[in-house]
Design an enzyme around this catalytic site. Structure first.
Site, PDB file in Angstrom:
ATOM      1  N   ARG A   1     -45.452   8.603  -9.176  1.00  0.00           N
ATOM      2  CA  ARG A   1     -46.141   7.496  -8.517  1.00  0.00           C
ATOM      3  C   ARG A   1     -47.567   7.303  -9.021  1.00  0.00           C
ATOM      4  O   ARG A   1     -48.179   6.255  -8.793  1.00  0.00           O
ATOM      5  CB  ARG A   1     -46.123   7.685  -6.994  1.00  0.00           C
ATOM      6  CG  ARG A   1     -44.748   7.429  -6.383  1.00  0.00           C
ATOM      7  CD  ARG A   1     -44.728   7.729  -4.897  1.00  0.00           C
ATOM      8  NE  ARG A   1     -44.948   9.138  -4.624  1.00  0.00           N
ATOM      9  CZ  ARG A   1     -45.111   9.663  -3.420  1.00  0.00           C
ATOM     10  NH1 ARG A   1     -45.064   8.888  -2.368  1.00  0.00           N
ATOM     11  NH2 ARG A   1     -45.299  10.957  -3.258  1.00  0.00           N
TER      12      ARG A   1
ATOM     13  N   ARG B   1     -52.156   2.547  10.095  1.00  0.00           N
ATOM     14  CA  ARG B   1     -50.863   2.556   9.397  1.00  0.00           C
ATOM     15  C   ARG B   1     -50.153   3.850   9.781  1.00  0.00           C
ATOM     16  O   ARG B   1     -50.597   4.951   9.436  1.00  0.00           O
ATOM     17  CB  ARG B   1     -51.085   2.493   7.888  1.00  0.00           C
ATOM     18  CG  ARG B   1     -49.815   2.634   7.043  1.00  0.00           C
ATOM     19  CD  ARG B   1     -50.207   2.721   5.575  1.00  0.00           C
ATOM     20  NE  ARG B   1     -49.098   2.895   4.671  1.00  0.00           N
ATOM     21  CZ  ARG B   1     -48.498   4.056   4.375  1.00  0.00           C
ATOM     22  NH1 ARG B   1     -48.877   5.181   4.977  1.00  0.00           N
ATOM     23  NH2 ARG B   1     -47.539   4.105   3.497  1.00  0.00           N
TER      24      ARG B   1
ATOM     25  N   ASP C   1     -47.916   6.347   9.274  1.00  0.00           N
ATOM     26  CA  ASP C   1     -47.176   6.824   8.096  1.00  0.00           C
ATOM     27  C   ASP C   1     -45.854   7.487   8.480  1.00  0.00           C
ATOM     28  O   ASP C   1     -45.800   8.301   9.409  1.00  0.00           O
ATOM     29  CB  ASP C   1     -48.062   7.831   7.338  1.00  0.00           C
ATOM     30  CG  ASP C   1     -47.400   8.341   6.072  1.00  0.00           C
ATOM     31  OD1 ASP C   1     -47.135   7.514   5.176  1.00  0.00           O
ATOM     32  OD2 ASP C   1     -47.119   9.556   5.989  1.00  0.00           O
TER      33      ASP C   1
ATOM     34  N   HIS D   1     -48.832   1.854  -3.170  1.00  0.00           N
ATOM     35  CA  HIS D   1     -49.058   3.116  -3.880  1.00  0.00           C
ATOM     36  C   HIS D   1     -47.765   3.918  -4.050  1.00  0.00           C
ATOM     37  O   HIS D   1     -47.751   4.923  -4.744  1.00  0.00           O
ATOM     38  CB  HIS D   1     -50.084   3.944  -3.111  1.00  0.00           C
ATOM     39  CG  HIS D   1     -49.529   4.432  -1.811  1.00  0.00           C
ATOM     40  ND1 HIS D   1     -49.267   3.572  -0.755  1.00  0.00           N
ATOM     41  CD2 HIS D   1     -49.132   5.652  -1.405  1.00  0.00           C
ATOM     42  CE1 HIS D   1     -48.736   4.259   0.231  1.00  0.00           C
ATOM     43  NE2 HIS D   1     -48.648   5.524  -0.122  1.00  0.00           N
ATOM     44  N   ASP D   2     -46.678   3.507  -3.370  1.00  0.00           N
ATOM     45  CA  ASP D   2     -45.401   4.210  -3.496  1.00  0.00           C
ATOM     46  C   ASP D   2     -44.514   3.517  -4.526  1.00  0.00           C
ATOM     47  O   ASP D   2     -44.821   2.418  -4.987  1.00  0.00           O
ATOM     48  CB  ASP D   2     -44.688   4.251  -2.139  1.00  0.00           C
ATOM     49  CG  ASP D   2     -45.291   5.292  -1.199  1.00  0.00           C
ATOM     50  OD1 ASP D   2     -45.815   6.310  -1.691  1.00  0.00           O
ATOM     51  OD2 ASP D   2     -45.236   5.075   0.025  1.00  0.00           O
TER      52      ASP D   2
ATOM     53  N   GLU E   1     -45.128   2.014   9.220  1.00  0.00           N
ATOM     54  CA  GLU E   1     -44.670   2.260   7.854  1.00  0.00           C
ATOM     55  C   GLU E   1     -43.306   2.916   7.982  1.00  0.00           C
ATOM     56  O   GLU E   1     -43.164   4.128   7.975  1.00  0.00           O
ATOM     57  CB  GLU E   1     -45.648   3.140   7.071  1.00  0.00           C
ATOM     58  CG  GLU E   1     -45.415   3.061   5.572  1.00  0.00           C
ATOM     59  CD  GLU E   1     -44.723   4.272   4.970  1.00  0.00           C
ATOM     60  OE1 GLU E   1     -44.274   4.181   3.812  1.00  0.00           O
ATOM     61  OE2 GLU E   1     -44.635   5.333   5.618  1.00  0.00           O
TER      62      GLU E   1
ATOM     63  N   ASP F   1     -50.166  15.272  -2.195  1.00  0.00           N
ATOM     64  CA  ASP F   1     -49.377  14.041  -2.041  1.00  0.00           C
ATOM     65  C   ASP F   1     -50.284  12.819  -1.886  1.00  0.00           C
ATOM     66  O   ASP F   1     -50.103  12.015  -0.969  1.00  0.00           O
ATOM     67  CB  ASP F   1     -48.408  14.180  -0.842  1.00  0.00           C
ATOM     68  CG  ASP F   1     -47.444  12.997  -0.734  1.00  0.00           C
ATOM     69  OD1 ASP F   1     -47.229  12.296  -1.741  1.00  0.00           O
ATOM     70  OD2 ASP F   1     -46.900  12.787   0.368  1.00  0.00           O
TER      71      ASP F   1
ATOM     72  N   HIS G   1     -46.530  14.763   9.845  1.00  0.00           N
ATOM     73  CA  HIS G   1     -46.741  16.117   9.314  1.00  0.00           C
ATOM     74  C   HIS G   1     -48.222  16.383   9.103  1.00  0.00           C
ATOM     75  O   HIS G   1     -49.007  15.451   8.977  1.00  0.00           O
ATOM     76  CB  HIS G   1     -46.008  16.288   7.980  1.00  0.00           C
ATOM     77  CG  HIS G   1     -46.180  15.100   7.061  1.00  0.00           C
ATOM     78  ND1 HIS G   1     -45.284  14.062   7.016  1.00  0.00           N
ATOM     79  CD2 HIS G   1     -47.146  14.771   6.177  1.00  0.00           C
ATOM     80  CE1 HIS G   1     -45.679  13.144   6.143  1.00  0.00           C
ATOM     81  NE2 HIS G   1     -46.826  13.551   5.619  1.00  0.00           N
TER      82      HIS G   1
ATOM     83  N   GLN H   1     -46.175  19.926   3.368  1.00  0.00           N
ATOM     84  CA  GLN H   1     -46.315  18.966   4.484  1.00  0.00           C
ATOM     85  C   GLN H   1     -45.353  19.381   5.591  1.00  0.00           C
ATOM     86  O   GLN H   1     -44.150  19.157   5.497  1.00  0.00           O
ATOM     87  CB  GLN H   1     -46.006  17.539   3.992  1.00  0.00           C
ATOM     88  CG  GLN H   1     -47.093  16.975   3.080  1.00  0.00           C
ATOM     89  CD  GLN H   1     -46.632  15.778   2.264  1.00  0.00           C
ATOM     90  OE1 GLN H   1     -45.643  15.846   1.538  1.00  0.00           O
ATOM     91  NE2 GLN H   1     -47.349  14.674   2.369  1.00  0.00           N
TER      92      GLN H   1
HETATM   93  C1  OTU Z   1     -45.132   7.676   2.993  1.00  0.00           C
HETATM   94  O1  OTU Z   1     -44.016   7.162   2.296  1.00  0.00           O
HETATM   95  C2  OTU Z   1     -46.334   7.463   2.099  1.00  0.00           C
HETATM   96  O2  OTU Z   1     -46.492   6.103   1.833  1.00  0.00           O
HETATM   97  C3  OTU Z   1     -46.157   8.279   0.867  1.00  0.00           C
HETATM   98  O3  OTU Z   1     -47.175   8.040  -0.064  1.00  0.00           O
HETATM   99  C4  OTU Z   1     -46.105   9.725   1.272  1.00  0.00           C
HETATM  100  O4  OTU Z   1     -45.773  10.494   0.162  1.00  0.00           O
HETATM  101  C5  OTU Z   1     -45.086   9.996   2.372  1.00  0.00           C
HETATM  102  O5  OTU Z   1     -45.066   9.015   3.376  1.00  0.00           O
HETATM  103  C6  OTU Z   1     -45.392  11.300   3.050  1.00  0.00           C
HETATM  104  O6  OTU Z   1     -46.575  11.216   3.793  1.00  0.00           O
HETATM  105  O7  OTU Z   1     -40.836   7.844   3.626  1.00  0.00           O
HETATM  106  O8  OTU Z   1     -41.262   6.002   5.534  1.00  0.00           O
HETATM  107  O9  OTU Z   1     -42.061   7.023  -2.267  1.00  0.00           O
HETATM  108  O10 OTU Z   1     -41.750   5.510   0.257  1.00  0.00           O
HETATM  109  O11 OTU Z   1     -42.179   8.956   1.020  1.00  0.00           O
HETATM  110  C7  OTU Z   1     -42.203   6.359   4.651  1.00  0.00           C
HETATM  111  C8  OTU Z   1     -41.417   7.420  -1.128  1.00  0.00           C
HETATM  112  C9  OTU Z   1     -41.841   7.221   3.555  1.00  0.00           C
HETATM  113  C10 OTU Z   1     -42.136   6.833   0.042  1.00  0.00           C
HETATM  114  C11 OTU Z   1     -41.872   7.636   1.257  1.00  0.00           C
HETATM  115  C12 OTU Z   1     -42.691   7.226   2.417  1.00  0.00           C
END
Ligand code: OTU
Length: 631
Positions: free
Chosen positions: A519, A284, A286, A395-396, A328, A143, A186, A254
């Site tokens: 992506r 950040r 995540d 990147h998303d 995030e 991922d 995770h 994950q």
């Molecule tokens: C984040 O994103 C990361 O930015 C993604 O790159 C990862 O895949 C994900 O976590 C898992 O680690 O739900 O609240 O494209 O916006 O998966 C954050 C979908 C998230 C992402 C979403 C995300």
């Protein structure tokens, strides 16, 4: 079920236990910070979250002794930074701040390659560099690094931990703060904790949400969303070694951590502080919205997530107070303000304003700024020392669902068909300028859009058509979006490659390891040849020059400080967004295909982006923008 977190009235800080032999000056500093408030918050939140759990007292002791030990080993340079930031805690709200987000390998090959490109970042005016995950990821699919196998080792393909620490130091010396992901929802399924869980170790089995059969998972599943409905349907994965189902919100590899376990809190809090000790200044957080699970809900934004954040913030405020926490949380805007904290204590310093970003793209497709105006009007004023992270791409994918509440329309706004917007960017419509692709959208459902900003704005199509006018308009659209990100109050962050109008990377289609994950379309390698001679690679030269000019203007505009007041003015034309910052600055952004005349309220104004234009009324060209200063 009713949320269980209530503040404990009148809680005071228990004494901070410190190891003997700690430098007395440091001990005094830590104690003073602890007693200034964070100690009481941490004790209260930890007790509320974990007080009823077996082993809570041991976990508490382990937490504080680990944190104090890490503070003792924190680099003097970082202690100095902590002290400096305490003097100016709103340092990141400055209009001179600019972020940049990139993968290490795509930008510089490895850490030393990034070090070699610091001059590029400085040339852009970057002061904050977010490097996407660089820790040791799981083997195989990971991922994009968000499946971490070891939080204390870097991906060996990028260099060594010493290289990373050296890079952080070099960046700091260059006036750039390093940011990194803390993937705390995770771990990878080959992280040592997961390996131990698979081997039957009950301590580590309890780090994850593990269920013997489908009964509980099915009950949760009834109200859970799908993050990757096509490539990772469902939120639970059967694991043969566990002989059980494990919670996997994202990919099956994950594994969601069980944050109701105090040992998980201690382990991840220690991970946070170790990361901070390596010189990472911005964390950040995540997927932070997903940390706490509650049956009958979507298991996002639960009150306990905020309790955890208050506890983590309190820890940082005592043991590494120079560090910023960035949420995030890709959630509708109404759920976002709590991530900054409130009466029960502060949480994050920064949060991605994804509704603003997404609304800007929607408005661009519609040629109508109603959605954007509504999001901006509803964007609350933040407390001191808090800021939005504003951006155009990352990147998303662009996830359209965060706009669901606004899309239904309101008193002043008509409803917006997000399916139409997603279709506009999908790259197949003749009435569109965009070259994107749908992300995780089954049967035309609305989910996300992939693509680099340049191609979503039409640069690719204009290039193929050899149409200079279409190209000029596409460039204007790209800069329009960055203009909004720079003017609306926050820390604007560039996505790597946008500064030279880098387009989609189609190569991933031929890569069996990546082709399933759309992506990758917008994760190209930086084109250093183009960067070295941008004018030979139109329109890179124009984009770069205009972007730099915008950054330079912004830097000196106190009206664009993140905390300066913001007001959406009535423009009298649906394609315009008119944004006043205080009474000396008005940003005018035209999201439509026709030129519009705009007359500011009173007085004479001049356009900071075009020194030749001054007066009482301005013509804003299609997709053009004016940054008007009074006088
Ligand atoms: C984040 O994103 C990361 O930015 C993604 O790159 C990862 O895949 C994900 O976590 C898992 O680690 O739900 O609240 O494209 O916006 O998966 C954050 C979908 C998230 C992402 C979403 C995300």
């Amino acid at each position: 079920m009713k949320p269980t977190i209530e503040p404990t009235p009148g809680a005071t800080a228990p004494p901070l236990p410190l190891p003997s032999g700690l430098d007395p000056a440091l001990a005094a500093t830590l104690t003073a910070r602890w007693e200034a408030g964070p100690g009481a918050v941490l004790a209260r939140e930890f007790t509320n979250l974990y007080g009823h759990r077996d082993g809570a007292a041991d976990a508490w002791n382990a937490l504080l002794s680990t944190a104090a030990g890490l503070a003792a080993r924190r680099d003097p340079e970082l202690h100095a930074l902590d002290a400096e930031r305490a003097q100016r805690p709103d340092w990141f709200l400055d209009p001179g701040m600019l972020g940049y987000s990139t993968y290490v390998d795509r930008f510089g090959g490895g850490f030393s390659g990034v070090t070699a490109r610091i001059d590029w970042l400085q040339g852009l005016g970057v002061r904050y560099l977010h490097l996407l995950p660089f820790l040791r990821p799981r083997d195989g699919d990971n991922d994009g690094g968000f499946a971490v196998s070891d939080y204390d080792e870097v991906d060996p393909r990028l260099g060594t931990m010493d290289d990373l620490v050296g890079l952080a130091r070099r960046l700091r010396a260059s006036g750039i703060s390093l940011g990194a992901d803390l993937v705390l929802n995770h771990t990878a399924d080959d992280h040592a904790w997961a390996v131990a869980a698979r081997a039957g170790d009950p301590r580590y089995r309890a780090f994850y949400h593990v269920y013997p059969d489908r009964e509980v998972p099915d009950r949760f599943e009834a109200t859970l969303p799908q993050i990757f409905p096509l490539t990772a349907p469902g939120n639970f994965t059967h694991d043969a070694a566990l002989d059980a189902w494990v919670w996997t919100t994202f990919y099956p590899f994950q594994w969601d951590l069980d944050w109701s376990n105090p040992d998980v809190f201690v382990a991840m809090a220690a991970t946070l502080l170790r990361t901070a000790n390596r010189g990472v200044e911005v964390l950040r957080l995540d997927s932070i919205a997903f940390l706490w699970k509650r049956q009958g809900t979507d298991c996002m934004n639960q009150p306990e997530v905020h309790a955890i954040l208050r506890a983590l913030r309190a820890l940082v405020d005592v043991f590494a107070p120079g560090v910023l926490l960035k949420a995030e949380a890709i959630v509708p805007m109404r759920d976002l303000p709590p991530y900054f904290g409130g009466a029960q204590g502060p949480e994050c310093h920064l949060a991605y304003h994804s509704s603003l970003m997404t609304a800007a793209w929607a408005s661009l497709a519609l040629g109508d700024t109603a959605m954007l105006r509504r999001v901006l009007r509803d964007t609350p004023t933040l407390g001191p020392c808090c800021s939005w992270l504003t951006y155009v791409r990352c990147h998303d994918d662009i996830g359209w669902k965060v706009l669901a509440p606004e899309a239904v329309g309101g008193d002043r706004e008509p409803p917006v068909d997000l399916g139409w917007v997603a279709g506009f960017y999908a790259g197949s419509r003749a009435d569109s300028f965009a070259d994107g692709r749908p992300f995780q959208s089954a049967d035309g459902g609305v989910h996300g859009t992939s693509g680099m900003a340049a191609d979503l704005c039409g640069i690719g199509r204009a290039q193929r058509a050899g149409d200079p006018r279409a190209m000029a308009e596409a460039v204007d659209r790209l800069l329009l979006l960055y203009g909004v990100a720079m003017c609306c109050g926050g820390l604007p962050t560039l996505y790597m490659g946008d500064e030279i109008a880098l387009g989609n990377d189609l190569a991933f289609d031929d890569d069996p390891g990546r082709r399933h994950e759309g992506r990758w379309l917008h994760r190209p390698a930086m084109d250093w040849e183009r960067a070295a001679d941008p004018h030979a690679h139109a329109p890179a030269g124009v984009v770069l020059a205009r972007l730099r000019a915008m950054v330079a203007v912004r830097r000196d505009q106190s009206a664009l400080h993140a905390a300066a007041p913001r007001r959406v003015l009535d423009a009298g034309n649906p394609s315009l967004l008119v944004l006043a910052r205080g009474d000396q600055f008005i940003g005018v952004f035209n999201f439509g295909p026709r030129a519009v005349r705009f007359a500011p309220p009173v007085d004479s104004w001049h356009d900071l982006l075009d020194a030749s234009v001054r007066g009482m009324s301005f013509v804003v060209r299609p997709w053009g923008q004016c940054w008007l200063e009074r006088g």
